[in-house]
Enzyme design. Structure first.
Site, PDB file in Angstrom:
ATOM      1  N   HIS A  70       3.222  -6.410  12.004  1.00  0.00           N
ATOM      2  CA  HIS A  70       3.535  -6.438  10.570  1.00  0.00           C
ATOM      3  C   HIS A  70       4.019  -5.091  10.072  1.00  0.00           C
ATOM      4  CE1 HIS A  70       2.725 -10.217   8.658  1.00  0.00           C
ATOM      5  NE2 HIS A  70       1.608 -10.386   9.312  1.00  0.00           N
TER       6      HIS A  70
ATOM      7  N   SER B 147      -2.271  -5.119   6.721  1.00  0.00           N
ATOM      8  CA  SER B 147      -2.963  -6.256   7.316  1.00  0.00           C
ATOM      9  C   SER B 147      -3.912  -5.836   8.444  1.00  0.00           C
ATOM     10  CB  SER B 147      -1.901  -7.224   7.854  1.00  0.00           C
ATOM     11  OG  SER B 147      -2.467  -8.473   8.086  1.00  0.00           O
TER      12      SER B 147
ATOM     13  N   ASN C  48       6.172  -3.164  -2.938  1.00  0.00           N
ATOM     14  CA  ASN C  48       6.058  -1.776  -2.468  1.00  0.00           C
ATOM     15  C   ASN C  48       5.205  -0.954  -3.437  1.00  0.00           C
ATOM     16  OD1 ASN C  48       7.647  -1.194  -4.706  1.00  0.00           O
ATOM     17  ND2 ASN C  48       9.538  -0.959  -3.529  1.00  0.00           N
TER      18      ASN C  48
ATOM     19  N   HIS D  82     -26.770 -10.050 -36.688  1.00  0.00           N
ATOM     20  CA  HIS D  82     -27.040 -11.031 -35.631  1.00  0.00           C
ATOM     21  C   HIS D  82     -28.274 -11.858 -36.008  1.00  0.00           C
ATOM     22  CE1 HIS D  82     -24.303  -8.590 -33.238  1.00  0.00           C
ATOM     23  NE2 HIS D  82     -24.392  -9.438 -32.227  1.00  0.00           N
TER      24      HIS D  82
ATOM     25  N   TYR E  30       5.798 -12.094  -7.758  1.00  0.00           N
ATOM     26  CA  TYR E  30       6.713 -11.085  -7.239  1.00  0.00           C
ATOM     27  C   TYR E  30       6.999 -11.382  -5.774  1.00  0.00           C
ATOM     28  CZ  TYR E  30       9.217  -6.845  -6.464  1.00  0.00           C
ATOM     29  OH  TYR E  30      10.222  -5.975  -6.172  1.00  0.00           O
TER      30      TYR E  30
ATOM     31  N   GLN F  44      10.587  -2.758 -12.741  1.00  0.00           N
ATOM     32  CA  GLN F  44      11.268  -3.391 -13.885  1.00  0.00           C
ATOM     33  C   GLN F  44      10.993  -4.888 -13.930  1.00  0.00           C
ATOM     34  OE1 GLN F  44      12.597  -1.612 -11.437  1.00  0.00           O
ATOM     35  NE2 GLN F  44      14.425  -2.568 -10.549  1.00  0.00           N
TER      36      GLN F  44
ATOM     37  N   GLU G 242     -33.076  -5.165 -31.080  1.00  0.00           N
ATOM     38  CA  GLU G 242     -31.880  -4.368 -30.788  1.00  0.00           C
ATOM     39  C   GLU G 242     -31.304  -3.723 -32.053  1.00  0.00           C
ATOM     40  OE1 GLU G 242     -29.071  -6.666 -28.474  1.00  0.00           O
ATOM     41  OE2 GLU G 242     -30.348  -6.622 -26.701  1.00  0.00           O
TER      42      GLU G 242
ATOM     43  N   GLU H  62     -10.047  -8.655   7.131  1.00  0.00           N
ATOM     44  CA  GLU H  62      -9.203  -9.630   6.440  1.00  0.00           C
ATOM     45  C   GLU H  62      -9.165 -10.926   7.267  1.00  0.00           C
ATOM     46  OE1 GLU H  62      -5.106  -8.507   6.531  1.00  0.00           O
ATOM     47  OE2 GLU H  62      -4.527  -9.918   4.940  1.00  0.00           O
ATOM     48  N   HIS H  63      -8.862 -10.793   8.564  1.00  0.00           N
ATOM     49  CA  HIS H  63      -8.821 -11.933   9.481  1.00  0.00           C
ATOM     50  C   HIS H  63      -9.827 -11.716  10.598  1.00  0.00           C
ATOM     51  CE1 HIS H  63      -4.528 -11.446   8.076  1.00  0.00           C
ATOM     52  NE2 HIS H  63      -4.760 -12.684   7.702  1.00  0.00           N
TER      53      HIS H  63
ATOM     54  N   GLN I  85      -0.888  -9.055  14.293  1.00  0.00           N
ATOM     55  CA  GLN I  85      -1.077  -8.205  13.114  1.00  0.00           C
ATOM     56  C   GLN I  85      -0.338  -6.893  13.268  1.00  0.00           C
ATOM     57  OE1 GLN I  85      -2.592  -9.249  10.195  1.00  0.00           O
ATOM     58  NE2 GLN I  85      -2.356 -11.071  11.457  1.00  0.00           N
TER      59      GLN I  85
ATOM     60  N   ASP J 136      -1.498 -18.002   8.906  1.00  0.00           N
ATOM     61  CA  ASP J 136      -0.453 -17.329   8.135  1.00  0.00           C
ATOM     62  C   ASP J 136       0.547 -18.333   7.577  1.00  0.00           C
ATOM     63  OD1 ASP J 136      -1.378 -14.786   8.445  1.00  0.00           O
ATOM     64  OD2 ASP J 136      -0.170 -14.361  10.232  1.00  0.00           O
TER      65      ASP J 136
END
Lengths: 434, 434
Positions: A262, A237, A214, A420, A130, A191, A415, A327-328, A259, A361
């Site tokens: 962003h 981020s 989104n 089995h 995506y 969609q 068991e 994250e960073h 950052q 990045d």
């Protein structure tokens, strides 16, 4: 100004907890809307895609075609200036080289009982990527999501991208070509995720869907999970910069802002052992903000979510770094390499004064899709592994079955699983345990 | 009788699709109930655990203690008969030996520009293991979930298990000890998952939660995902047996029933190239059902979800095998090893006539927690990797920055991210691109 915390304050632990628990994201509840769209695409396929695309993107895929053709791709690549295209190719080749080192080998061995065991990795048949349209449409993101799939050996790498009013981003298409994307469709939103998961007459279904989007896209991914695999849902981020006073404050300020620009929900944190240096960085942030194109976003992020933490030593910072699990993580301190080895939780570490996070990045090689919101405590960045899966195998022989079969029968009986036990016992030479 | 399909029938494709899309699971909607329980435990901690445990398990943890003590564990191990304990230890040691081969090495390298790159794997700090109480309480499951965590190097391996009316399964506790579980608490359901995710005064939070459970446990895991990592939510068990007519029909029938006896929603499928052999297996299934302790469950599973598919050759079966993407694939055919290498999608493969699937449930070594419901197309069994995460790293120098920095600046500018461009450009010797 970002908030300031000092590890020596009496209230430090409470303030640090508040910082960790800042709820930066407000996801609207789009569950029902998304469920309706998914059901519609599942039932009505291409016709539903056309209707939603007319409605949301004001674009008619029925007359213009859902697929972006090879000729359109050529034209897009032509439209990109030579320097930018060259930079894109440097990035693609470095990202590919890095990810090729991730390709897992699997293993096999024969144990002392003659039992042959192992596991092998195979690529998924098809991956869907995506790509958001409009402002959040980043060519670097196309490279980072598609190249690991191509390196994994995925046969079909299918990109979906909304083209509001029919507008495409040539650099995004050029990136798709560089990254080895094999099909591209002009469709976005829930969609598009539905088409990738369930398939339509035009878009064959994929096995794994990755890429940012989104709230509708994120929720659609959540809802199709199980039918297909998905990557993790990325939050805003973050960067944690750990810096001593031997850095140029302007450099560190630029890193924090990289950052912050962003997204207003992004978070930049500085940990330093020098309060005067902290002041200098704060001032440098203000100076940069006077000139940066995305200053309004960066300022809001910095003032709402940013923080500067002063500590007496970087050793004392280590537990804080692991709790933030950024994250960073940028380490602009003396002995950064040795220090990096002591950090347990971070998505990616940028070591030394000459390694700004932005280099990662775009171009360093490792993936820029990384765990956010403290999830680096238990999860990892996007990788070749995400487009592959393991199959384990066992091959027994008489000797092996005699050696371990009776124990399996014993446990199955314990068991209460009679079939089995039977399936093993029936194969034992003297029907032991049967 | 299970359904019969023949690849030569005109309607085969339609019938095969029906088989693939059988909705075997009906999950009740417990979303709101679970959300209430999670919020309650988050707010009220141990008191909420005590209240739910009194209500659902009719057991008072406030007087009896939430934790199972080391002395109780010793007593449980004492209560297990010597043969079963020995079998458990064989299993644990084989599972450990296999999983030790999974421990990932990571990598690092310095490229031609002098840039140092790589990634390393670290264990999560703490893992939580859900173990169902009552009938579904399987010691083998404790081994399979806890040993990979221990091998990964997880410091705290925390088990939660409901003990209705205070009853514990000694073999489950013995398995916990063998597997390296470090803490055990008498609590189950969504409340146990909440405690593991959010922590209480008694139970410190973990980073990753694994293990099977009922609909409430599965939904609780879904809802806490993000706060912690979770394993995939397992569906009903499945086996696909591919067998030629040189097998004893009774052996193959036992293998099919070993999945069918798990659960009425389980699925057992046989693919064979000989219709007479198919008949013989079907008859052998009936014969076994006359004697098996769990015959009622196995019969319902076999008659509702089972299938026998006849093909003209195993080559023709290969695409069907990949479309089924079975959790367990058993290959009891000539040339099974070479054939296994051609299969793309399966959780685990059991190669040859002497490798019944049940051997993998208990003792072979590979994990028995495997992808169900066709998810082997994109996911893998539980492993050491699931208890670890990767941190990538980059360390630049002057030469490297000069080599690739300008390309990063170019791409950042093309994406309109000024602070990204600035953070690189500001470090370039001649401020190129700045």
């Amino acid at each position: 100004m970002a908030r300031r915390l000092d590890i020596h304050e009496r209230e430090f632990e409470a303030h640090f907890r508040t910082l960790l628990s800042l709820k930066r994201e407000s996801a609207p509840d789009v569950r029902d809307t998304v469920a309706t769209i998914l059901a519609d695409v599942k039932a009505n396929g291409d016709a539903a895609l056309a209707a939603y695309t007319r409605r949301f993107d004001r674009f008619d895929v029925e007359t213009n075609g859902l697929a972006i053709t090879s000729a359109e791709l050529d034209a897009a690549v032509e439209a990109v200036d030579a320097d930018t295209l060259a930079a894109l190719r440097v990035a693609a080749s470095r990202i590919r080289a890095y990810h090729e080192r991730q390709r897992p080998a699997g293993f096999s061995f024969t144990d002392e009982a003659g039992i042959h065991l192992g596991e092998r990795w195979t690529a998924v048949d098809a991956a869907g990527l995506y790509v958001p349209g409009g402002l959040a449409s980043y060519p670097s993101s196309v490279l980072m999501n598609a190249i690991p799939a191509a390196v994994a050996g995925v046969g079909r790498v299918v990109m979906v991208v909304p083209t509001p009013e029919g507008v495409t981003n040539p650099l995004v298409l050029a990136a798709a070509r560089e990254a080895g994307v094999t099909e591209i469709y002009r469709v976005g939103g829930a969609q598009a995720v539905a088409a990738l998961a369930f398939g339509t007459a035009t878009i064959a279904p994929v096995d794994k869907i990755v890429g940012p989007g989104n709230a509708f896209v994120a929720e659609a991914k959540r809802q199709v999970f199980g039918t297909v695999g998905i990557d993790s849902i990325a939050g805003p981020s973050e960067i944690l910069v750990v810096a001593d006073n031997r850095n140029d404050p302007a450099w560190i300020a630029a890193d924090l802002l990289s950052q912050a620009e962003h997204d207003t929900a992004a978070q930049s944190i500085l940990i330093t052992d020098d309060a005067a240096f902290a002041d200098a960085v704060a001032a440098a942030v203000e100076a940069h903000l006077a000139t940066l194109p995305r200053a309004a976003i960066a300022r809001e992020s910095w003032e709402t979510n940013g923080a500067i933490i002063t500590v007496e030593s970087f050793d004392a910072a280590l537990p804080l770094i692991d709790r933030i699990a950024a994250e960073h993580l940028e380490l602009a301190i003396k002995g950064a390499e040795a220090f990096a080895a002591r950090v347990r939780h971070a998505g990616a570490i940028f070591i030394g004064r000459l390694t700004p996070e932005a280099i990662g990045d775009y171009i360093a090689g490792p993936n820029h899709v990384l765990p956010t919101s403290r999830t680096a405590r238990f999860s990892s960045g996007l990788s070749v592994y995400d487009f592959m899966k393991r199959t384990t195998f066992v091959q027994m022989n008489d000797e092996g079955l005699r050696a371990i079969g009776p124990s399996a029968v014993k446990l199955a009986e314990a068991e209460g699983l009679g079939a089995h036990a039977l399936s093993v016992a029936i194969r034992l030479p003297e029907k032991q345990g049967g």
